[in-house]
Structures are given as C-alpha cells and as structure tokens.
Design a protein around this motif. Structure first.
Motif, PDB file in Angstrom:
ATOM      1  N   TYR A  33      43.549  67.842  67.244  1.00  0.00           N
ATOM      2  CA  TYR A  33      44.412  68.897  67.758  1.00  0.00           C
ATOM      3  C   TYR A  33      45.845  68.596  67.325  1.00  0.00           C
ATOM      4  N   PHE A  45      50.249  74.013  72.053  1.00  0.00           N
ATOM      5  CA  PHE A  45      49.084  73.898  71.190  1.00  0.00           C
ATOM      6  C   PHE A  45      49.305  74.683  69.890  1.00  0.00           C
ATOM      7  N   TYR A  48      43.241  73.517  66.375  1.00  0.00           N
ATOM      8  CA  TYR A  48      42.146  72.625  66.756  1.00  0.00           C
ATOM      9  C   TYR A  48      41.167  72.613  65.591  1.00  0.00           C
ATOM     10  N   ASP A  56      40.155  76.674  66.140  1.00  0.00           N
ATOM     11  CA  ASP A  56      41.063  77.551  66.870  1.00  0.00           C
ATOM     12  C   ASP A  56      42.462  77.352  66.311  1.00  0.00           C
ATOM     13  N   SER A  95      39.684  63.762  70.102  1.00  0.00           N
ATOM     14  CA  SER A  95      38.728  63.630  71.196  1.00  0.00           C
ATOM     15  C   SER A  95      37.324  63.681  70.618  1.00  0.00           C
ATOM     16  N   PRO A  98      33.891  68.483  72.684  1.00  0.00           N
ATOM     17  CA  PRO A  98      34.006  68.977  74.055  1.00  0.00           C
ATOM     18  C   PRO A  98      32.644  69.282  74.667  1.00  0.00           C
ATOM     19  N   SER A  99      32.584  69.163  75.982  1.00  0.00           N
ATOM     20  CA  SER A  99      31.359  69.525  76.686  1.00  0.00           C
ATOM     21  C   SER A  99      31.764  70.253  77.962  1.00  0.00           C
ATOM     22  N   GLY A 100      30.906  70.273  78.943  1.00  0.00           N
ATOM     23  CA  GLY A 100      31.208  70.977  80.178  1.00  0.00           C
ATOM     24  C   GLY A 100      32.335  70.348  80.966  1.00  0.00           C
ATOM     25  N   VAL A 101      32.632  69.113  80.721  1.00  0.00           N
ATOM     26  CA  VAL A 101      33.744  68.438  81.395  1.00  0.00           C
ATOM     27  C   VAL A 101      34.817  68.165  80.355  1.00  0.00           C
ATOM     28  N   PRO A 102      36.042  68.619  80.620  1.00  0.00           N
ATOM     29  CA  PRO A 102      37.088  68.400  79.602  1.00  0.00           C
ATOM     30  C   PRO A 102      37.268  66.923  79.315  1.00  0.00           C
ATOM     31  N   TYR A 103      37.234  66.582  78.063  1.00  0.00           N
ATOM     32  CA  TYR A 103      37.492  65.208  77.690  1.00  0.00           C
ATOM     33  C   TYR A 103      38.980  64.948  77.677  1.00  0.00           C
ATOM     34  N   GLU A 104      39.327  63.740  77.935  1.00  0.00           N
ATOM     35  CA  GLU A 104      40.714  63.381  77.753  1.00  0.00           C
ATOM     36  C   GLU A 104      41.009  63.331  76.271  1.00  0.00           C
ATOM     37  N   GLN A 105      42.211  63.679  75.939  1.00  0.00           N
ATOM     38  CA  GLN A 105      42.654  63.631  74.556  1.00  0.00           C
ATOM     39  C   GLN A 105      43.553  62.426  74.369  1.00  0.00           C
ATOM     40  N   PHE A 107      46.512  60.864  72.263  1.00  0.00           N
ATOM     41  CA  PHE A 107      47.622  61.335  71.448  1.00  0.00           C
ATOM     42  C   PHE A 107      48.188  60.224  70.574  1.00  0.00           C
TER      43      PHE A 107
END
Lengths: 116, 113
Positions: A33, A45, A48, A56, A95, A98-105, A107
């Motif tokens: 990202y 943002f 992505y 995106d 990261s 992605p899945s159903g739980v946002p992953y931490e990114q 930086f």
C-alpha cells in the motif's frame, strides 16, 4: 526479519522532473500500500497492489502518478513532472493477504519528497 | 468506511494513565477498531485492534462499549517516549479492495515530566 524498506529516505527534485520511490515489503508479504502525508495531516491512501496487479488505485491522482509491483523487485511509485504540491512524505506499508479480520499493516520509514 | 472523531491534542505527565476516546457513530457490523501510533518522521505503527469489549496487550488496552459507537485507547503509565500522534481507524478489511486504511488527523499526545 527485516521490516519494510523504502528508498531513498529523502528525495529532492526540481519542478518538472520525475520522482521514483521504492518499497520492499516485509518477507512473506504479498500486498503493498502507498500513502501520502502532507504536513500536519493524516495519511491518505493512494494505491493498493499485489504482485503484477493493481487492486485499488482510488486514491491516486488521475495524472502524473503511477505505481507498480513487479513479479521481481520492489514496488515503485512514480511521479512524473513533479510540482511543488507533490512535496510530502510518502509511506509504503505491507501486509499478508486480507481476510475477514483486518490485518495490521507494517509501515516503512517513508520517503520525504521535496520539490524545489 | 465509518468516520471517526477524536480529540486533536492531549497533554499528560509521566507516570499517568492516558485515555484517548474515539467516536465512530456509523460503525458497521463487520467493522473492527484499530489504533496506530506515529512518531515524528516515522511511519505509523500498529498498537491494538478490537471488535468488542476489552482487548489488552503489552502496550495498551482498548475498551469498546456494547453499542460500539466509541472506543477508548488506554495507555498505562505513559513516559516521554509515548509522545506521538495516535490514530483511530475503523473498517472491515474487505471494503474497498482489501485493507485500505483511512487515517484522520489523529490525537497529538504530549507527555511532559
């Protein structure tokens, strides 16, 4: 395990030149990202990407900006014909998918672009 | 993505507990609440994430009431090194093509001796 790496850390360009910012994600991360931060503001943002695919780009300016994440090598954010308003800190994050739980990114340290 | 509102700045002293509250009235059922910390000239760093009730890790605690319209980041016994900007983010990790993060202006926490 090295973190997200960005280079250069500082970049000075004259108006009309091109700026190339590089980002190497953390090992094992396939998603990258790009964010831009103007002084005294939060991160915005931009784009992505996965390897060889833009997922995106809704935050990318329509002109002069492009991004890629090739099969081999770092992700590149390219700004053509830079203007003073492009001066900002550009952060890359990575990261796992992605899945159903946002992953931490995670930086990187950012590239500070100054257009003179 | 749910809009968030948090104080622009907070001041504290070393050793005190700091609570930063974030409002997110339009939070969706699938949204998670995530907090990031950013030091000057550095990229943001993930602190904590939660969905409901209370989450605690080695750095902070996150309190989320039953209606989930707000959340509170709690930093126990802050030190000078906790001086930073703290961002509250809300999202489900899927909307908009993945894990696109939307940062507001954050809360500038200043810790003094």
């Amino acid at each position: 395990n090295a973190g997200v790496m960005q280079n250069p850390r500082h970049l000075v360009r004259r108006r009309g030149q091109e700026a190339r910012l590089r980002c190497s994600p953390m090992k094992g991360h396939s998603h990258v990202y790009w964010y831009r931060q103007l002084p005294e503001e939060g991160l915005k943002f931009m784009v992505y990407l996965q390897k060889e695919n833009i997922i995106d780009e809704s935050g990318m300016p329509k002109e002069r900006f492009s991004a890629e994440f090739p099969k081999e090598g770092p992700s590149i954010l390219r700004i053509q014909q830079v203007v003073r308003g492009d001066s900002a800190a550009y952060f890359c994050a990575s990261s796992p998918p992605p899945s159903g739980v946002p992953y931490e990114q995670y930086f990187g340290p950012g590239t500070r672009l100054t257009v003179t | 993505l749910a809009k968030t509102t948090q104080p622009i700045s907070m001041d504290s002293y070393e050793g005190q507990e700091v609570n930063i509250t974030c409002s997110h009235n339009n939070i969706a059922t699938n949204d998670y609440i995530t907090w990031y910390q950013q030091f000057p000239s550095q990229g943001p760093r993930f602190i904590i994430q939660g969905y409901k009730t209370k989450v605690t890790n080695e750095v902070a605690s996150l309190f989320i009431p039953a209606d989930r319209k707000s959340s509170t980041l709690s930093l126990p016994r802050v030190s000078l090194s906790d001086t930073a900007v703290y961002y509250c983010l809300v999202g489900d990790g899927l909307t908009g093509g993945g894990n696109k993060l939307t940062f507001g202006t954050g809360t500038q926490l200043k810790v003094e001796l």
